[in-house]
Design a protein around this motif. Structure first.
Motif, PDB file in Angstrom:
ATOM      1  N   TYR A 295       9.248   7.795   1.241  1.00 39.39           N
ATOM      2  CA  TYR A 295       9.354   7.487   2.673  1.00 39.39           C
ATOM      3  C   TYR A 295       8.873   6.072   2.963  1.00 39.39           C
ATOM      4  O   TYR A 295       7.832   5.647   2.448  1.00 39.39           O
ATOM      5  CB  TYR A 295       8.500   8.463   3.497  1.00 39.39           C
ATOM      6  N   ASP A 296       9.631   5.366   3.778  1.00 45.29           N
ATOM      7  CA  ASP A 296       9.213   4.075   4.309  1.00 45.29           C
ATOM      8  C   ASP A 296       8.456   4.349   5.601  1.00 45.29           C
ATOM      9  O   ASP A 296       9.054   4.680   6.633  1.00 45.29           O
ATOM     10  CB  ASP A 296      10.451   3.206   4.556  1.00 45.29           C
ATOM     11  N   VAL A 297       7.160   4.267   5.529  1.00 46.20           N
ATOM     12  CA  VAL A 297       6.325   4.669   6.658  1.00 46.20           C
ATOM     13  C   VAL A 297       6.535   3.736   7.851  1.00 46.20           C
ATOM     14  O   VAL A 297       6.529   4.160   9.008  1.00 46.20           O
ATOM     15  CB  VAL A 297       4.842   4.702   6.224  1.00 46.20           C
ATOM     16  N   THR A 298       6.749   2.468   7.568  1.00 43.24           N
ATOM     17  CA  THR A 298       6.882   1.483   8.648  1.00 43.24           C
ATOM     18  C   THR A 298       8.072   1.794   9.545  1.00 43.24           C
ATOM     19  O   THR A 298       7.968   1.776  10.768  1.00 43.24           O
ATOM     20  CB  THR A 298       7.025   0.066   8.052  1.00 43.24           C
ATOM     21  N   THR A 299       9.212   2.097   8.911  1.00 43.77           N
ATOM     22  CA  THR A 299      10.405   2.380   9.719  1.00 43.77           C
ATOM     23  C   THR A 299      10.533   3.862  10.030  1.00 43.77           C
ATOM     24  O   THR A 299      11.389   4.253  10.826  1.00 43.77           O
ATOM     25  CB  THR A 299      11.680   1.936   8.990  1.00 43.77           C
TER      26      THR A 299
ATOM     27  N   PRO B 150       0.817  -1.218   0.000  1.00 47.09           N
ATOM     28  CA  PRO B 150       0.000   0.000   0.000  1.00 47.09           C
ATOM     29  C   PRO B 150       0.854   1.274   0.000  1.00 47.09           C
ATOM     30  O   PRO B 150       1.776   1.402   0.809  1.00 47.09           O
ATOM     31  CB  PRO B 150      -0.815  -0.117   1.293  1.00 47.09           C
ATOM     32  N   PHE B 151       0.545   2.169  -0.926  1.00 49.45           N
ATOM     33  CA  PHE B 151       1.305   3.416  -1.026  1.00 49.45           C
ATOM     34  C   PHE B 151       0.336   4.592  -1.072  1.00 49.45           C
ATOM     35  O   PHE B 151      -0.824   4.446  -1.440  1.00 49.45           O
ATOM     36  CB  PHE B 151       2.193   3.432  -2.278  1.00 49.45           C
ATOM     37  N   ALA B 152       0.851   5.756  -0.699  1.00 45.69           N
ATOM     38  CA  ALA B 152       0.064   6.989  -0.795  1.00 45.69           C
ATOM     39  C   ALA B 152       0.841   7.999  -1.622  1.00 45.69           C
ATOM     40  O   ALA B 152       2.060   8.139  -1.455  1.00 45.69           O
ATOM     41  CB  ALA B 152      -0.220   7.556   0.596  1.00 45.69           C
TER      42      ALA B 152
ATOM     43  N   PRO C 290       2.909   8.633  12.027  1.00 45.53           N
ATOM     44  CA  PRO C 290       1.771   7.928  12.642  1.00 45.53           C
ATOM     45  C   PRO C 290       0.477   8.090  11.845  1.00 45.53           C
ATOM     46  O   PRO C 290      -0.332   7.160  11.774  1.00 45.53           O
ATOM     47  CB  PRO C 290       1.659   8.582  14.029  1.00 45.53           C
ATOM     48  N   ASP C 291       0.288   9.265  11.238  1.00 43.21           N
ATOM     49  CA  ASP C 291      -0.929   9.496  10.452  1.00 43.21           C
ATOM     50  C   ASP C 291      -0.991   8.563   9.241  1.00 43.21           C
ATOM     51  O   ASP C 291      -2.070   8.182   8.782  1.00 43.21           O
ATOM     52  CB  ASP C 291      -0.990  10.940   9.964  1.00 43.21           C
ATOM     53  N   TRP C 292       0.166   8.225   8.684  1.00 38.97           N
ATOM     54  CA  TRP C 292       0.212   7.346   7.497  1.00 38.97           C
ATOM     55  C   TRP C 292       0.160   5.887   7.906  1.00 38.97           C
ATOM     56  O   TRP C 292      -0.450   5.070   7.218  1.00 38.97           O
ATOM     57  CB  TRP C 292       1.457   7.659   6.652  1.00 38.97           C
ATOM     58  N   ARG C 293       0.765   5.574   9.061  1.00 36.50           N
ATOM     59  CA  ARG C 293       0.669   4.198   9.572  1.00 36.50           C
ATOM     60  C   ARG C 293      -0.779   3.866   9.916  1.00 36.50           C
ATOM     61  O   ARG C 293      -1.248   2.756   9.686  1.00 36.50           O
ATOM     62  CB  ARG C 293       1.521   4.028  10.831  1.00 36.50           C
ATOM     63  N   ALA C 294      -1.493   4.857  10.447  1.00 30.36           N
ATOM     64  CA  ALA C 294      -2.869   4.621  10.895  1.00 30.36           C
ATOM     65  C   ALA C 294      -3.775   4.206   9.736  1.00 30.36           C
ATOM     66  O   ALA C 294      -4.782   3.531   9.952  1.00 30.36           O
ATOM     67  CB  ALA C 294      -3.422   5.880  11.563  1.00 30.36           C
ATOM     68  N   ILE C 295      -3.425   4.608   8.512  1.00 28.06           N
ATOM     69  CA  ILE C 295      -4.243   4.205   7.359  1.00 28.06           C
ATOM     70  C   ILE C 295      -3.525   3.130   6.544  1.00 28.06           C
ATOM     71  O   ILE C 295      -3.772   2.958   5.346  1.00 28.06           O
ATOM     72  CB  ILE C 295      -4.643   5.416   6.496  1.00 28.06           C
ATOM     73  N   ASN C 296      -2.609   2.433   7.218  1.00 28.97           N
ATOM     74  CA  ASN C 296      -1.935   1.266   6.637  1.00 28.97           C
ATOM     75  C   ASN C 296      -1.148   1.576   5.372  1.00 28.97           C
ATOM     76  O   ASN C 296      -1.082   0.770   4.457  1.00 28.97           O
ATOM     77  CB  ASN C 296      -2.943   0.149   6.350  1.00 28.97           C
ATOM     78  N   THR C 297      -0.568   2.763   5.333  1.00 27.53           N
ATOM     79  CA  THR C 297       0.319   3.101   4.227  1.00 27.53           C
ATOM     80  C   THR C 297       1.719   2.587   4.546  1.00 27.53           C
ATOM     81  O   THR C 297       2.186   2.742   5.669  1.00 27.53           O
ATOM     82  CB  THR C 297       0.366   4.626   4.045  1.00 27.53           C
ATOM     83  N   GLN C 298       2.362   1.964   3.576  1.00 25.49           N
ATOM     84  CA  GLN C 298       3.749   1.542   3.787  1.00 25.49           C
ATOM     85  C   GLN C 298       4.743   2.431   3.060  1.00 25.49           C
ATOM     86  O   GLN C 298       5.845   2.660   3.534  1.00 25.49           O
ATOM     87  CB  GLN C 298       3.942   0.082   3.376  1.00 25.49           C
TER      88      GLN C 298
END
Lengths: 439, 170
Positions: A125-129, A40-42, A96-104
């Motif tokens: 950006y790697d949202v997870t890390t 998943p990407f944004a 955190p805002d991007w992690r909350a919507i499951n963006t990686q």
């Protein structure tokens, strides 16, 4: 470690590489044969740095999103679900805002326009890390070339996440088809890989078939009935000047392809009821004969190193695939399954041969290893034909013709593993696609 | 060998109905509707030296089975008629078009069409027609005569069509 320098030329302008260092995160897709969950990407609309950039910023971010989603490897997180917006390219990312919507993966961009010049910069950006992946990248180009810049951004993102070379900034030459099946008009056309920017290279006054790019994409080989008889021609893409390559009276020639060094053309020549393979020095025009069997030998394609040729022959009684040295001689059969095999195309990676297979009244696009093992059929329909490889060897394009009197031919692309089958939208029907090099 | 020409106008109407693409390559440009007078109208189907007569009464095409390029006995009868006609109408030359059905790849069908056209040409030469009056061309699966996707059409698309022209070939 990401130390690659993106040396990018854009229509006479050059790109500059921003010097933002980042660490390599675990954001990674390994393209294997297994089914994967798309990443998943944004892509928030790129930031418009001035008023003139507004439309370009929105359009470029959409092209990037469409490219990534088209691979089947990525899935776009809808913009409506965003918690935070990106309005400042330099501001810290609210992970955190991007992690909350499951963006990686998060792709941030900014665009400025001055006159007919466009600048775009982006960060991945790697949202997870919570870290940037690779370096920020800035590109300069013209407003007319904005789609190419978006494709280059897409290629960089794809490459960083998959470790593979991208293929979005590429063009495809194909046959544009109009009219019904009984009165079909065909013209050569060229387009971006996503179907945009279609330009016609010939008119429809003569039937044209099966265009093939030169290795650098500057020339196209094709077959035309300009004289009333099929002959192979070479056309300069820039000037649209063409010349016949083979004009011996009483013969017909077709199915041409360039050698990987662009110096030779391998093709079929039909004479007195027999079709064999020949290879021509494109500069001198002198040809050598590669096969001399009473059977049909056609649809030749070079290996990426130019040393071998895979082709189609019915010497066994039905059309099958064979490999021989590029200078001719003994050939070994590689296809062994049920049915009829045709139009083999050697992968640019060298590992696979893509082909058309006809079996039990259906057509398939498939791939096999060059020794004939591990055959895999990746499509099925009434008529699928003529695969061509994306330059990274991960995606195939082909054409699918529907059945019956109203039958129409459409271009499709599909991942080599069989995922992400989708039509490539063209203004009219399309057939005989040939993928050009990464620009 | 003699061909019996019976019920000329009936056969001619039938032949026209069976041909989906009269105006395509090989169309003779003759206005068929001009017929109707009692006498022989030059160029019309009741002028035995006309292209229209050749197409409708001699038969301009032979059909082939799947993947084959051998002229079958029915095809030989048609080609015998073509040979006789060409022997008595020496001002005509011909281009023999070889065609395939849509089952098969573009390239293979081009090669197959050439084989079929050449088989018809060889047969005509064996019956005394000079080779320099007979050119061949393949259209592969590009120019179907019938456009359904069943054997009913495919069997008519696997064909070699003798397209006449006046004048000298190269």
């Amino acid at each position: 470690m990401m130390t690659r320098v993106f040396a990018i030329m854009l229509a006479g302008l050059f790109g500059t590489v921003a010097t933002v260092h980042a660490q390599q995160g675990p954001l990674r897709i390994e393209i294997t044969e297994g089914v994967i969950e798309p990443l998943p990407f944004a892509v928030p609309n790129f930031v418009a740095e001035n008023a003139a950039a507004q439309e370009f910023a929105a359009n470029m971010s959409r092209v990037v999103a469409t490219n990534l989603a088209s691979t089947g490897l990525f899935r776009e997180v809808p913009q409506q679900s965003y918690i935070s917006q990106l309005t400042d390219f330099a501001a810290p990312v609210a992970y955190p805002d991007w992690r909350a919507i499951n963006t990686q993966a998060l792709i941030a961009g900014a665009v400025s326009v001055s006159g007919d010049s466009v600048s775009v910069k982006f960060r991945l950006y790697d949202v997870t890390t919570g870290a940037e992946l690779g370096q920020g990248l800035a590109l300069n180009g013209t407003t007319a070339g904005w789609r190419r810049m978006a494709h280059k951004v897409s290629d960089a993102v794809y490459s960083r996440i998959t470790g593979e070379t991208g293929y979005f900034d590429t063009r495809v030459v194909f046959v544009s088809e109009s009219g019904g099946k009984g009165d079909r008009q065909k013209r050569l056309a060229i387009m971006d890989q996503d179907g945009a920017n279609v330009q016609f290279l010939t008119d429809s006054s003569a039937l044209v078939l099966a265009p093939r790019f030169s290795p650098t994409g500057d020339r196209v080989l094709y077959t035309s009935y300009e004289t009333g008889f099929p002959k192979i021609y070479v056309l300069d893409v820039g000037s649209v000047q063409k010349r016949v390559l083979q004009s011996e009276a009483g013969t017909m020639s077709f199915a041409p392809r360039f050698s990987p060094d662009g110096q030779r053309v391998v093709y079929s020549l039909a004479s007195s009821g027999n079709t064999d393979l020949y290879s021509m020095d494109i500069n001198t025009g002198s040809s050598i004969r590669l096969t001399s069997a009473p059977s049909i030998e056609t649809a030749p394609s070079y290996s990426p190193d130019g040393s071998q040729i895979v082709f189609e022959s019915d010497r066994s009684g039905s059309p099958q695939l064979y490999i021989m040295n590029a200078s001719g001689g003994e050939a070994r059969r590689i296809s062994s399954g049920d049915g009829r095999y045709g139009t083999p195309v050697w992968s640019p990676r060298g590992d696979l041969v893509a082909f058309t297979k006809q079996n039990k009244g259906r057509f398939h696009i498939g791939v096999m290893r060059t020794d004939g093992s591990r055959e895999r059929l990746i499509t099925a329909s009434f008529l699928d034909e003529g695969p061509t490889w994306a330059p990274n060897g991960r995606v195939l394009m082909f054409h699918r013709e529907t059945q019956g009197a109203s039958g129409r031919s459409t271009l499709y692309s599909v991942d080599v593993t069989g995922r992400a089958l989708r039509p490539v939208r063209t203004p009219d029907g399309g057939s005989d696609p040939a993928w050009g090099p990464l620009q | 060998m003699n061909i019996t020409f019976k019920a000329v106008m009936v056969v001619s109407a039938f032949a026209l109905a069976a041909c989906n693409n009269p105006a395509r390559l090989g169309g003779n440009g003759v206005d068929q509707s001009a017929g109707g007078a009692a006498g022989v109208i030059p160029g019309s189907a009741n002028d035995p030296t006309s292209i229209a007569f050749f197409q409708q009464n001699v038969g301009d095409r032979v059909l082939f089975t799947v993947d084959q390029s051998t002229v079958n006995p029915e095809g030989q009868v048609v080609l015998d008629g073509q040979a006789n006609w060409l022997l008595s109408n020496t001002s005509y030359t011909a281009v023999i078009e070889g065609h395939a059905d849509e089952q098969g790849t573009r390239e293979y069908n081009l090669a197959l069409g050439e084989r079929r056209a050449n088989a018809a040409r060889d047969y005509l030469i064996s019956k005394g027609i000079a080779g320099n009056r007979l050119q061949i061309v393949t259209f592969g699966k590009e120019r179907p005569a019938e456009i359904c996707s069943t054997e009913a059409c495919y069997s008519k698309n696997r064909r070699a069509v003798t397209v006449l022209a006046t004048g000298v070939t190269g």
